[in-house]
Enzyme design. Sequence first.
Site, mmCIF file in Angstrom:
data_model
loop_
_atom_site.group_PDB
_atom_site.id
_atom_site.type_symbol
_atom_site.label_atom_id
_atom_site.label_comp_id
_atom_site.label_asym_id
_atom_site.label_seq_id
_atom_site.Cartn_x
_atom_site.Cartn_y
_atom_site.Cartn_z
ATOM 1 N N GLY A 31 25.804 58.705 -11.923
ATOM 2 C CA GLY A 31 25.489 58.512 -10.505
ATOM 3 C C GLY A 31 24.193 57.598 -10.589
ATOM 4 N N GLY A 72 20.948 58.400 -11.355
ATOM 5 C CA GLY A 72 20.139 58.839 -12.429
ATOM 6 C C GLY A 72 20.993 58.620 -13.828
ATOM 7 N N GLU A 81 22.628 59.186 10.692
ATOM 8 C CA GLU A 81 23.291 57.655 10.550
ATOM 9 C C GLU A 81 24.571 57.969 10.934
ATOM 10 O OE1 GLU A 81 20.592 56.456 6.643
ATOM 11 O OE2 GLU A 81 22.504 57.329 6.223
ATOM 12 N N ALA A 85 17.851 58.911 -4.099
ATOM 13 C CA ALA A 85 18.394 57.778 -5.008
ATOM 14 C C ALA A 85 17.207 57.580 -5.748
ATOM 15 C CB ALA A 85 19.067 56.733 -4.336
#
Length: 431
Positions: free
Chosen positions: A12, A14, A170, A315
């Site tokens: 991902g 990281g 969202e 993120a």
Amino acid sequence: MTKPQIVIIGAGFGGLACAKALGNSDIGVTVVDRRNHNLFQPLLYQVATAALSPADVSEPIRRTLARYGNIRVLMGEVNGIDSEGREILLSDGARLPYDSLIIATGSEYNYFGHDEWHHHAPGLKSVHEARQIRHRLLLAFEQAERSTDDAEKRRLLTSVIVGGGPTGVEMAGAISELGSFMIAKDFDSLSRDQFRVLLVEAGPRILATFPQDLSDYAANYLTRIGVEIHLNTAVQDIEPDRIRMAGEWLPAGCIVWGAGVKASPAARWLGVEPGPAGRLPVDPRLAVIGRPNIYALGDTALALDADGKPLPALAQVAKQQGLYLGNALKAELLTGAKSPPFVFQNRGNTAVIGRNAAVFDFGRWHLKGRLAWFLWAIVHVWLLVNFEKRLLVSIQWLWRYATRQRGARLIDEDAVGHIMPPPAADPQRPH
């Protein structure tokens, strides 16, 4: 002299940042992930609402890391860690040795003891789930167009989003805009008053991690575009075609889960006591406490800021930790130098609500409306994995902004039967 071997579990934000920092060094690096692709999760809701296709927000891991000669990529699912023997255990029985291990396995949705709800109310953690939601949404409109029963039309055109965090907000805004456009342009027998979008939040306000003024702005905007917000409302049960909350059943065509996350089972693999949300306690250099040569970052790690508060599962946190840890390990293994503790540089927290509407929290000052929406778009395009993805997504967003069209409105005909089963035919069940 044998190269030190670092294994990174998870590709991902990281994991990839860490791998790139270690790239083309005199260190052997192996990246293990159960998928063959990385995934830009912040834009998965746009895949679910037909604004983007899965390929726009994902890329094969091998392609992303191909330019680094010292990095090997393995597709496999980890189900254990032998910290004494310094090996990770894969589900096929294979063992992979390491000198240093980095756990960057992210998080998954928390159904709070009701994992059976996952099938009826998928979240947004994978391409499969995003496509599943998109199929259910689009198929509901097609079935409603054919239905001659007004109650069934209303059920099919009712979407419920559980959780008032950024993902829920969202999704609610995107579904409302998508449905309103399709009813106005493409479905002659449907009317706007048959279409409902409900955002259900167990707490007293949506976007609880944002300041009150931004939360209020988001609530007012969503209400203005037709989203019904239900606060202080807990979900009690979910079935394929309905959801129970506040003691009443509500028929629904599509239910989406976004009510909380928990870390991967990394704490169980290591046999350590997890922190809140199942995260691994780490020291200021991101080393797992009590487990030598094992590190954790991103949503998996319980890292603390200067005030002793857990860093958020964002993120930007994962990317900064990955870059820091990759450089720190490279310096330590190759030169013996110790790096200073990790310090998170907060670049703001953001959520998009709808067309020309977003919120941005920079700490001391707040931004909302069109300018926040424009800044949100710039940030998310920049965070995409490479120039090709940035260009493609930018072009599609510009086209969608000018035309309001969504180009990924495809239904997989082979999946129709099991993606959206017919309502349960049980006359004895409670209503």
